[in-house]
Write an enzyme that holds these catalytic residues in place. Sequence first.
Site, short mmCIF file in Angstrom:
data_model
loop_
_atom_site.label_atom_id
_atom_site.label_comp_id
_atom_site.label_asym_id
_atom_site.label_seq_id
_atom_site.Cartn_x
_atom_site.Cartn_y
_atom_site.Cartn_z
CB CYS A 53 41.56 -10.75 89.14
SG CYS A 53 40.15 -12.07 89.80
CB CYS A 56 38.61 -12.49 87.13
SG CYS A 56 38.55 -11.14 88.58
#
Length: 216
Positions: A53, A56
């Site tokens: 991600c 993230c």
Amino acid sequence: MKKYLILLAFALLVGSNSVAQGIQFTKGTWKEIKAKAEKENKLIFMDAYAEWCGPCKKMAKDVFTQKEVGDYFNAKFINVKMDMEKGEGIGLSSEFGIQAYPTLLFINAAGDVVHRAVGYHTTDLLIGLADAANDPNRNIGSISARYDAGDRSPELLQNLAVARYDAMDGTYVKIAEEYLGTQKDWSTEENLSFIFRMTDDLDSKMADYLMNNKQL
């Protein structure tokens, strides 16, 4: 050479201190983390992420390392990072209904989610989210319970719509329209800001209002 080693050691020291200024994440099993939260009477902040991600990684690098964020979160929460595709994270992903990354969860010691949001958050937005999590008049768990019990006060409806929008809960449109139903004047600065934020669906009363009032 000696001068180079001294400079290198200084750089490493500065680097480690800057990391330490940010959020300090607790390691341990989920059972141990809940026990720590109960002992310290704090909510758990969980960064529910996946290795692949991008947002993230950006939050981990640019937001979680900020001193302002660290000072706030380290004082008020038990903080944990959990890969939702590995180990205990797999079961917790199902339990908490994780559908996108990052999902930011605030969980009590019993393991119940009291507040949540999805997506990248800047420093200010993250601290604002944490403020809401610790406020029973704003966190999604408390105000959802009050809504289910029949509370339809304008403040609650507005806060619930925002909380569900942040959590990517599609019911936010219904709640937003309930809130606007309590307002005689949709054109106030506060209400217009709310409408602009809540209008993702072109087939809604809010979208119709914006289309019919383009001069606002």
